[in-house]
Design a protein around this motif. Structure first.
Motif: not given
Length: 181
Positions: A31-49
């Motif tokens: 569950l802790g990793r799922l939380h980290i992945w969720k926030l990491s995906w949000q961070m990745l979505a904000k990154q440029s190509m």
């Protein structure tokens, strides 16, 4: 053809069984990793190509993202209790994409796809015991760990993986030349 289909089926079932066992054996960690992945995906979505946040900056940016997340969500949930100081995204593809940009994460995924293709060639051609097979077997633990951990952040392991990938590429070229003749 039948043996290769059976091998594929056994591989898929084995991976799914391992995921299920690990999920229940380490439920809070999962569950802790799922939380980290969720926030990491949000961070990745904000990154440029082309531009990431820079090498080694994941931890600081993750902690900012987590603080913003919990500013909008309750601190009295199991998710909040399992949240941790994230040094790594626990997924090399996401981590590389965040730090260096989408292009780097996609490039790493392309290496993984090439690795899977090499596995398929060895099985399809029934090459038996060969150097490519040895390199593939040595690379599988690293490849699997890239999805749920951070093996390439350990310099000795990253160097070993790069060396094995190079040896695999060289040996595959030799095998392909042999098959053409």
């Amino acid at each position: 053809k039948r043996n290769s289909n059976q091998l594929t089926l056994y591989s898929i079932v084995s991976v799914l069984a391992a995921v299920i066992v690990l999920w229940y054996a380490k439920h809070n960690s999962s569950l802790g990793r799922l939380h980290i992945w969720k926030l990491s995906w949000q961070m990745l979505a904000k990154q440029s190509m082309w531009h990431g946040i820079g090498a080694g900056h994941f931890n600081v940016q993750y902690n900012h993202a987590q603080a913003a997340y919990f500013a909008q969500h309750s601190l009295y949930t199991k998710e909040a209790m399992l949240a941790d100081d994230g040094y790594y995204a626990f997924n090399e593809f996401i981590h590389v994409g965040i730090e260096y940009g989408w292009w780097a994460g996609v490039l790493l995924l392309c290496f993984f796809a090439w690795f899977i293709w090499q596995n398929w060639l060895v099985v399809k051609r029934k090459e038996g015991f060969s150097f490519p097979l040895v390199y593939i077997l040595l690379l599988w633990p690293v490849a699997i760990s890239c999805w749920v951990g951070y093996p390439l952040h350990k310099p000795w392991l990253a160097i070993m993986a790069a060396l094995l990938i190079g040896l695999l590429a060289i040996s595959r070229m030799a095998v392909l030349r042999h098959w053409k003749n």
